[in-house]
Design an enzyme around this catalytic site. Structure first.
Site, PDB file in Angstrom:
ATOM      1  N   GLY A 187       0.783  -1.229   0.000  1.00 42.41           N
ATOM      2  CA  GLY A 187       0.000   0.000   0.000  1.00 42.41           C
ATOM      3  C   GLY A 187       0.809   1.271   0.000  1.00 42.41           C
ATOM      4  O   GLY A 187       0.366   2.296   0.524  1.00 42.41           O
ATOM      5  N   ARG A 196      -6.724  -7.476  -8.311  1.00 45.92           N
ATOM      6  CA  ARG A 196      -7.875  -8.290  -8.704  1.00 45.92           C
ATOM      7  C   ARG A 196      -8.463  -7.714  -9.986  1.00 45.92           C
ATOM      8  O   ARG A 196      -8.539  -6.494 -10.135  1.00 45.92           O
ATOM      9  CB  ARG A 196      -8.943  -8.226  -7.615  1.00 45.92           C
ATOM     10  N   ILE A 197      -8.920  -8.598 -10.863  1.00 49.65           N
ATOM     11  CA  ILE A 197      -9.665  -8.132 -12.030  1.00 49.65           C
ATOM     12  C   ILE A 197     -11.122  -8.011 -11.609  1.00 49.65           C
ATOM     13  O   ILE A 197     -11.686  -8.946 -11.016  1.00 49.65           O
ATOM     14  CB  ILE A 197      -9.508  -9.117 -13.205  1.00 49.65           C
ATOM     15  N   LEU A 198     -11.718  -6.863 -11.844  1.00 45.84           N
ATOM     16  CA  LEU A 198     -13.070  -6.583 -11.359  1.00 45.84           C
ATOM     17  C   LEU A 198     -14.100  -6.902 -12.447  1.00 45.84           C
ATOM     18  O   LEU A 198     -13.830  -6.739 -13.638  1.00 45.84           O
ATOM     19  CB  LEU A 198     -13.160  -5.111 -10.946  1.00 45.84           C
ATOM     20  N   HIS A 252      -1.304   1.853 -13.159  1.00 39.90           N
ATOM     21  CA  HIS A 252      -0.728   0.690 -13.838  1.00 39.90           C
ATOM     22  C   HIS A 252       0.728   1.007 -14.177  1.00 39.90           C
ATOM     23  O   HIS A 252       0.996   2.056 -14.792  1.00 39.90           O
ATOM     24  CB  HIS A 252      -1.525   0.384 -15.120  1.00 39.90           C
ATOM     25  N   GLU A 269     -12.781  -3.245 -19.754  1.00 38.34           N
ATOM     26  CA  GLU A 269     -11.625  -3.916 -20.359  1.00 38.34           C
ATOM     27  C   GLU A 269     -10.363  -3.583 -19.557  1.00 38.34           C
ATOM     28  O   GLU A 269     -10.132  -2.428 -19.202  1.00 38.34           O
ATOM     29  CB  GLU A 269     -11.469  -3.465 -21.812  1.00 38.34           C
TER      30      GLU A 269
HETATM   31  C1  GRF Z   1       3.457  -1.345  -7.476  1.00 39.58           C
HETATM   32  O1  GRF Z   1       4.540  -1.981  -8.097  1.00 39.58           O
HETATM   33  C2  GRF Z   1       2.588  -0.690  -8.504  1.00 39.58           C
HETATM   34  O2  GRF Z   1       3.239  -0.636  -9.741  1.00 39.58           O
HETATM   35  C3  GRF Z   1       1.369  -1.513  -8.620  1.00 39.58           C
HETATM   36  O3  GRF Z   1       1.278  -2.303  -7.447  1.00 39.58           O
HETATM   37  C4  GRF Z   1       2.582  -2.400  -6.837  1.00 39.58           C
HETATM   38  C5  GRF Z   1       2.489  -2.227  -5.370  1.00 39.58           C
HETATM   39  O4  GRF Z   1       1.959  -0.963  -5.104  1.00 39.58           O
HETATM   40  N1  GRF Z   1       0.249  -0.638  -8.739  1.00 39.58           N
HETATM   41  P1  GRF Z   1       1.722  -0.504  -3.567  1.00 39.58           P
HETATM   42  O5  GRF Z   1       3.073  -0.329  -2.930  1.00 39.58           O
HETATM   43  O6  GRF Z   1       0.946  -1.646  -2.893  1.00 39.58           O
HETATM   44  O7  GRF Z   1       0.950   0.772  -3.672  1.00 39.58           O
END
Ligand code: GRF
Length: 192
Positions: A11, A94-96, A112, A146
């Site tokens: 996080g 997770r894919i929503l 992303h 998507e």
């Molecule tokens: C990071 O590598 C980021 O690119 C992707 O999730 C990974 C962990 O992010 N969104 P975080 O430290 O849990 O915010």
């Protein structure tokens, strides 16, 4: 204006948004606050940080649900208890389902770790290195049904350096994630 942030792991993006909101006084300036941090992993490290900050937390173990739809329905019910103006996917792995995405249409964003539309999906850093890219980066975008292709809100670019591994590139990208994600959320809450 409540912001609900979804995480799956450490996080660091969520923590950066929380700290930025505190430092910039988003509650006073925009009437915006991070109302809850929710994870699909009960042991997600970011939940402890959120609790320390006095932010409501919840964890839904997706393995405890019979279907993706059942998980998403419970997740949406948990989120909606906080009347979110904005739902932020921050390292949420997770894919929503389309139903979940439709429920939050226009107020659901994701980060992303690639320069979309390049490298949607997983293992983006290794793929950029394997492709011989000279630059990589990160994208904040609106979430649509998507995967990883919604309208782009913000991006940052980093160089791919000789000898880079997926780990060294990921670390360089992560620092930029922490720059553009709070910036993108701030821009949205100012406009809400
Ligand atoms: C990071 O590598 C980021 O690119 C992707 O999730 C990974 C962990 O992010 N969104 P975080 O430290 O849990 O915010």
């Amino acid at each position: 204006k409540n912001i609900v942030i979804l995480i799956s792991g450490g996080g660091s993006n969520m923590a950066t948004i929380v700290k930025t909101a505190q430092q910039e006084k988003w509650d006073q300036r925009y009437g915006a606050r991070v109302a809850a941090v929710i994870s699909n992993k009960p042991d997600a490290g970011g939940l402890a940080f959120a609790r320390e900050q006095g932010i409501a937390t919840a964890a839904l173990d997706h393995k405890a649900f019979a279907s993706r739809e059942a998980f998403d329905a419970e997740l949406a019910a948990t989120i909606d208890r906080h009347q979110p103006a904005l739902v932020v996917l921050a390292g949420f792995m997770r894919i929503l389902t389309p139903g979940f995405v439709a429920h939050y249409a226009g107020r659901l964003i994701n980060i992303h770790p690639s320069l979309l539309p390049a490298f949607t999906g997983l293992h983006t850093h290794q793929r950029a290195i394997d492709a011989g890219c000279k630059f990589a980066g990160v994208t904040v975008h609106q979430v649509t049904a998507e995967l990883d292709v919604g309208p782009i809100l913000d991006q940052a670019v980093v160089p791919v350096l000789p000898g880079d591994t997926a780990e060294t590139l990921a670390a360089r990208v992560l620092t930029q994630e922490h720059v553009i994600f709070p910036r993108a959320v701030r821009a949205l809450v100012q406009a809400l």
